[in-house]
Write an enzyme that holds these catalytic residues in place. Structure first.
Site, mmCIF file in Angstrom:
data_model
loop_
_atom_site.group_PDB
_atom_site.id
_atom_site.type_symbol
_atom_site.label_atom_id
_atom_site.label_comp_id
_atom_site.label_asym_id
_atom_site.label_seq_id
_atom_site.Cartn_x
_atom_site.Cartn_y
_atom_site.Cartn_z
ATOM 1 N N HIS A 356 0.801 -1.236 0.000
ATOM 2 C CA HIS A 356 0.000 0.000 0.000
ATOM 3 C C HIS A 356 0.820 1.266 0.000
ATOM 4 C CE1 HIS A 356 -3.987 -1.825 0.785
ATOM 5 N NE2 HIS A 356 -3.247 -2.783 1.333
ATOM 6 N N LYS A 544 -8.412 13.886 5.243
ATOM 7 C CA LYS A 544 -7.597 12.666 5.219
ATOM 8 C C LYS A 544 -6.616 12.791 6.365
ATOM 9 C CE LYS A 544 -6.335 13.716 0.930
ATOM 10 N NZ LYS A 544 -6.333 12.623 0.023
ATOM 11 N N ARG A 545 -5.897 11.708 6.695
ATOM 12 C CA ARG A 545 -4.933 11.822 7.774
ATOM 13 C C ARG A 545 -3.895 12.894 7.460
ATOM 14 N NH1 ARG A 545 -1.841 7.855 8.427
ATOM 15 N NH2 ARG A 545 -2.276 7.181 6.300
ATOM 16 N N LYS A 550 0.887 14.257 2.021
ATOM 17 C CA LYS A 550 -0.461 14.567 1.534
ATOM 18 C C LYS A 550 -0.636 16.081 1.364
ATOM 19 C CE LYS A 550 -2.390 10.397 3.722
ATOM 20 N NZ LYS A 550 -2.997 9.491 2.740
ATOM 21 N N THR A 652 -8.300 6.937 -1.793
ATOM 22 C CA THR A 652 -9.652 6.436 -2.021
ATOM 23 C C THR A 652 -10.661 7.549 -1.739
ATOM 24 O OG1 THR A 652 -9.460 5.476 0.183
ATOM 25 C CG2 THR A 652 -9.309 3.966 -1.666
ATOM 26 N N LYS A 656 -14.379 8.883 -3.512
ATOM 27 C CA LYS A 656 -15.632 9.178 -2.805
ATOM 28 C C LYS A 656 -16.142 10.574 -3.177
ATOM 29 C CE LYS A 656 -13.822 6.219 0.756
ATOM 30 N NZ LYS A 656 -12.936 6.179 1.925
HETATM 31 C C1 GFP Z 1 -2.747 3.686 2.210
HETATM 32 C C2 GFP Z 1 -2.150 4.467 1.071
HETATM 33 C C3 GFP Z 1 -3.250 5.044 0.185
HETATM 34 C C4 GFP Z 1 -4.144 3.905 -0.302
HETATM 35 C C5 GFP Z 1 -4.648 3.097 0.898
HETATM 36 C C6 GFP Z 1 -5.432 1.880 0.482
HETATM 37 O O1 GFP Z 1 -3.590 4.552 2.918
HETATM 38 O O2 GFP Z 1 -2.719 5.739 -0.907
HETATM 39 O O3 GFP Z 1 -5.239 4.418 -1.011
HETATM 40 O O4 GFP Z 1 -3.554 2.642 1.700
HETATM 41 O O5 GFP Z 1 -4.687 1.111 -0.413
HETATM 42 F F1 GFP Z 1 -1.369 5.493 1.551
HETATM 43 P P1 GFP Z 1 -3.404 5.079 4.369
HETATM 44 O O6 GFP Z 1 -3.801 3.941 5.283
HETATM 45 O O7 GFP Z 1 -1.978 5.435 4.501
HETATM 46 O O8 GFP Z 1 -4.333 6.227 4.457
#
Ligand code: GFP
Length: 812
Positions: A356, A544-545, A550, A652, A656
């Site tokens: 990821h 987002k976090r 980011k 993601t 949304k």
């Molecule tokens: C991580 C990645 C994102 C990705 C998600 C799901 O997310 O780019 O969309 O995994 O695959 F950074 P976080 O848990 O870090 O938000």
């Protein structure tokens, strides 16, 4: 098949109130009513759950076990009712009883058993698996406290424990009968058995009993119910009062402590590996319990352990559950006496791994010392996997030290979990096209060279049931009226809504719905922040976090710049904007927390400045989570997806927003690239360096932001305002931010996320947005096209791909 029965449901609500609380509706609290309604729904679901599993058994189906440290489920009740297609009936009954479903839903704790994207993806996948009818278990940990609750005090983030189980969880079911023993520590003794085989016996260990809690996952309109199984820990029953000596007593106390701490809390890990021993314990705990149970379940109906891969697949959600590879080996070798070669072949056919992130600091590595002490038998196995793997590398690349350095599992005193996952799995996938390409070309190049057949892409997706049908009922209804409701289970069908993109009446209807959703969010903001925002302004949202990559910092610096401009040129052409930001920062992430404070400080100054006539408002949403996300996406005009290109694996949230008709301002990063392919340049605002450019700079040690600072008066002003007390009297507070941008910190790269480098291109994109919004018809058209083109981004599509290409699952 039993249909949802109105009379029975009505009776049940009152009956459960009586049984659980000895109350009537008039006497019960809202929470008690929530519990009674939930139990009544559960009662109906349990029958479907039983039937689903009977069917699975009779067809002897293959299961996927989705192993994940995180499942960010969000509230369950409302979504379940929708998936049961019982929404209308339930509302009717409740109204007859003088109750309101929306306020009952508000009583449910929002279980935050995840950090962000990774955990929410797992939750979307479960929804899709059930809806598509694939046999599956989600397997994780029943954290007593989920992700912390974020409070904002005086602009600062404060972390408060999230006690989500305070009133109990009506949807879960404790399954004592599937408890498993998990062993930690001790040592391994070797002996020869009667047939001359080496046996490995772990001794003097501490054990914990893992107890599963099952939560039903209801498919949409198909009566299929899968299971999310989360494990809790209980002390092993070694506290034998008759016979304990001092040693046993201490061991018993230690085991009790271990059991009490292991499931306490979810690590806020933020793409950053923390190396905490307790986290490794958590990982082995839920993995061992899951694999043991999966093997026993398989053996209940099958004779030959050698064929387990025909009926079972373990999908590893990131490196966190990677010990799966060694645990399965252990069971096959030690419990089933298979040879190494046999065990390895089976393991390799059963495990699959999803990556990821390419952020190197997120790839888990454990000190060998810690790993081998905590998991002595597992370590022996990892050591042997590594030894055999290196022989292969050596024969293929004789004398190539670099290959060994890059690919060994054990190296430099550490166990590298990503390498173990890749070597032990038959499939390795990234989560968006560009991400998978970067893995193949750069991060995992050597592995790709060796095992190209393992690599594949599975672009992420989201469930339209939660994020449109449940979260945005007005738009959902509008769409269904126009084109039917096929989109609920087949999102590509939503493309037909494009026929209305140029229809002026439809445009107006669409914008009216957006307006109503903006009012709904404005009310929430007023209630929680005390800030009045104008629903006629552009709602520009980044939720987002908090993470430097980011680039929430780029967003807020640009807001500071806009404010400077408005002060300087009060009559400049400017369409009013409401900037909405939200997200949690990991508790130990200093600079991310400083960015939250900066956002709030800037908000304070701007929101109070009457001289700008409310043209800019800045709002920080406290405690961003799934439940308020469902209010935020429907109300957004602009979706901020502004990560440094190459850093966001997929994202993601971007999907949304798009599904809810927001236009993206974004870089060519992660799934933005694929959104761009769908909607085209006219319906998206692109800016910034490409990932190739970013990687090129990185290869050459970065760039020099001071050149920009020195030559650009506007940027200079904004940066100076960070440290001259303009927004907050404590000058030192934003120093770290200032220094990170200009590289005054020793040994640190200047502006590693290219914020100043991308600043002007971002500003330009933002200006285009202001201009475009004035043409309401054209804006509405673009927004409708975004909705129409969102078909690809359903998690149903993602799951179909996993099922066909990796898991080889059959639908029932
Ligand atoms: C991580 C990645 C994102 C990705 C998600 C799901 O997310 O780019 O969309 O995994 O695959 F950074 P976080 O848990 O870090 O938000």
């Amino acid at each position: 098949m039993k249909e949802f029965n109105k009379t029975k449901f009505k009776y049940n609500v009152e009956n459960y109130l009586k049984i659980l609380f000895r109350k009537s509706i008039e006497e019960a609290s809202e929470q008690q009513i929530f519990q009674a309604v939930s139990y009544s729904i559960k009662e109906y679901i349990v029958d479907l759950w039983i039937e689903t599993h009977k069917e699975y058994e009779s067809r002897d189906v293959k299961f996927v076990y989705y192993l994940s440290m995180e499942f960010l489920m969000g509230r369950v009740l409302g979504n379940m009712i929708i998936n049961l297609k019982a929404d209308e009936t339930v509302r009717e009954v409740l109204e007859e009883l003088g109750l309101n479903l929306n306020s009952i839903e508000e009583e449910e704790a929002d279980p935050a058993l995840g950090n962000g994207g990774l955990g929410r993806l797992a939750a979307c996948f479960l929804d899709s698996l059930s809806t598509l009818g694939y046999p599956a278990y989600g397997c994780g940990i029943r954290y007593k406290y989920g992700m912390f609750e974020q409070k904002i005090e005086n602009g600062f983030q404060i972390e408060v424990p999230d006690n989500w189980l305070k009133y109990g969880n009506p949807f879960e079911m404790k399954r004592e009968e599937y408890a498993q023993e998990v062993k930690f520590g001790g040592y391994v003794r070797m002996e020869r058995d009667g047939e001359g085989r080496d046996k490995f016996i772990q001794e003097n260990y501490q054990s914990v009993i893992a107890i599963p809690y099952d939560i039903p996952i209801v498919g949409y309109g198909n009566h299929i119910v899968n299971t999310l199984r989360i494990w809790d820990a209980k002390e092993a029953n070694t506290f034998n009062l008759d016979s304990f000596d001092k040693g046993d007593y201490l061991k018993a106390v230690e085991e009790k402590n271990l059991a009490n701490t292991i499931c306490e809390v979810l690590y806020p890990n933020d793409n950053h590996y923390a190396g905490k021993e307790l986290r490794l314990k958590q990982q082995y705990f839920f993995v061992s319990a899951t694999i043991q149970r999966a093997v026993s379940k398989y053996m209940e109906n099958h004779k030959d352990i050698r064929k387990i891969h025909e009926k079972v697949c373990f999908q590893l959600n990131d490196t966190h559950p990677t010990v799966t590879v060694a645990e399965l080996m252990r069971i096959l070798l030690d419990d089933y006496n298979l040879s190494w070669e046999e065990a390895w072949e089976i393991t390799n056919k059963t495990c699959a791994y999803t990556n990821h992130t390419i952020m190197t600091e997120a790839l888990e590595k454990w000190p060998i010392d810690l790993f081998s002490k905590l998991l002595p038998r597992i370590y022996q196995i990892v050591d042997e996997i590594n030894r055999r793997f290196l022989l292969v590398v050596e024969s293929r690349y004789p004398g190539d030290k670099l290959k060994i350095k890059n690919m060994a599992i054990l190296y430099g005193g550490e166990v590298r979990m990503a390498n173990l996952a890749i070597i032990g799995s038959f499939s390795v996938n990234g989560v968006a096209k560009i991400h998978t390409e970067i893995l193949k070309e750069r991060e995992l190049k050597d592995f790709y060279e060796m095992y190209s057949e393992k690599f594949n892409n599975k672009t992420n997706g989201i469930t339209q049931r939660r994020f449109l049908l449940h979260g945005n009922p007005l738009l959902a209804e509008w769409i269904s009226k126009k084109i039917g409701d096929e989109w609920i289970t087949n999102l590509p069908a939503i493309k037909k809504i494009a026929d209305y993109a140029e229809d002026m009446t439809a445009q107006k209807e669409f914008m009216d719905i957006k307006y109503k959703n903006k009012i709904r969010l404005a009310d929430y903001i007023y209630k929680h922040n005390g800030i009045e925002v104008d629903p006629n302004s552009i709602f520009d949202v980044q939720v987002k976090r908090l993470h430097e990559y980011k680039r929430q910092l780029l967003n807020i610096l640009h807001i500071m710049h806009l404010y400077n401009q408005l002060k300087k040129y009060p009559d400049m052409d400017f369409y009013p904007r409401t900037f909405i930001l939200g997200g949690k920062a990991s508790a130990g992430y200093k600079i991310a927390k400083a960015i939250i404070k900066l956002i709030n400080s800037v908000a304070d100054v701007i929101n109070k400045d009457e001289s700008i006539n409310g043209k800019i408002k800045v709002v920080f949403i406290e405690n961003y989570r799934v439940s308020n996300a469902e209010l935020i996406f429907p109300a957004a005009d602009v979706s901020e997806q502004i990560s440094t290109a190459s850093k966001e694996a997929s994202g993601t949230g971007n999907m949304k927003f798009m599904l809810n008709g927001a236009l993206t301002v974004g870089t060519m990063d992660g799934a933005n690239v694929e959104i761009f392919e769908e909607v085209g340049e006219e319906n998206m605002f692109l800016f910034g360096l490409s990932s190739k450019e970013v990687m090129e700079y990185e290869l050459h040690g970065g760039y020099d932001p001071k050149e920009i600072y020195d030559s650009d008066a506007e940027i200079q002003l904004v940066l100076d305002q960070l440290i001259n007390g303009c927004y907050f009297p404590d000058h030192g507070l934003f120093n770290d931010i200032y220094k990170s941008l200009l590289g005054i910190h020793k040994n640190e790269k200047a502006d590693p996320y290219f914020i100043l480098k991308d600043f002007h291109s971002y500003e330009l994109a933002q200006r285009k947005i202001g201009k475009a919004y004035r043409d309401t018809g054209a804006w509405a058209k673009s927004a409708i096209i975004n909705v129409a083109k969102s078909g690809k981004f359903s998690s149903d599509r993602t799951i179909e791909e996993y099922a066909a290409e990796i898991w080889k699952l059959k639908k029932i």
